[in-house]
Design an enzyme around this catalytic site. Structure first.
Site, PDB file in Angstrom:
ATOM      1  N   GLU A  75       0.807  -1.215   0.000  1.00  0.00           N
ATOM      2  CA  GLU A  75       0.000   0.000   0.000  1.00  0.00           C
ATOM      3  C   GLU A  75       0.846   1.273   0.000  1.00  0.00           C
ATOM      4  O   GLU A  75       0.562   2.225  -0.718  1.00  0.00           O
ATOM      5  CB  GLU A  75      -0.919  -0.018   1.227  1.00  0.00           C
ATOM      6  CG  GLU A  75      -2.088   0.912   1.125  1.00  0.00           C
ATOM      7  CD  GLU A  75      -3.100   0.639   2.229  1.00  0.00           C
ATOM      8  OE1 GLU A  75      -4.283   0.587   1.902  1.00  0.00           O
ATOM      9  OE2 GLU A  75      -2.691   0.478   3.399  1.00  0.00           O
ATOM     10  N   ASP A  76       1.901   1.302   0.786  1.00  0.00           N
ATOM     11  CA  ASP A  76       2.685   2.523   0.961  1.00  0.00           C
ATOM     12  C   ASP A  76       3.911   2.614   0.061  1.00  0.00           C
ATOM     13  O   ASP A  76       4.466   3.700  -0.105  1.00  0.00           O
ATOM     14  CB  ASP A  76       3.142   2.664   2.415  1.00  0.00           C
ATOM     15  CG  ASP A  76       1.976   2.852   3.368  1.00  0.00           C
ATOM     16  OD1 ASP A  76       0.900   3.291   2.919  1.00  0.00           O
ATOM     17  OD2 ASP A  76       2.140   2.549   4.558  1.00  0.00           O
TER      18      ASP A  76
END
Length: 104
Positions: A75-76
């Site tokens: 996600e990051d």
């Protein structure tokens, strides 16, 4: 917290091969989060490391601890789940995917 703290805790109940996999996951996550910092200024890798340590206190298996270390890289950091699966196996990839879906 340092990765050695995590490895010391997991050494209490996991075999050496599991230790090596956890350390490899930490190195992977640390590279992925290398330039990221939290609002507090703390290196971002501290968050997954602390999550993994909490799971180690509960004596969860190596797949769960590995997934904890990797849970934000998709996600990051934009690391595809396919890369996680190739590097760490399908069970870890499914755990990372499941954790990511919880936050959505």
């Amino acid at each position: 917290m340092e990765v050695l703290d995590l490895l010391k805790k997991t050494a209490e109940y996991l075999p050496p091969a599991a230790q090596a996999g956890i350390e490899r996951a930490y190195q992977f996550a640390a590279r992925a989060h290398e330039r990221q910092v939290r609002l507090s200024g703390e290196p971002f890798i501290q968050h997954p490391l602390q999550v993994a340590y909490t799971l180690a206190l509960l004596q969860l298996d190596s797949e769960c601890i590995t997934a904890a270390l990797l849970h934000d890289v998709t996600e990051d950091c934009g690391v595809p789940l396919e890369v996680i699966e190739k590097e760490f196996g399908a069970p870890v990839s499914r755990l990372v995917d499941g954790v990511t879906k919880i936050s959505r």
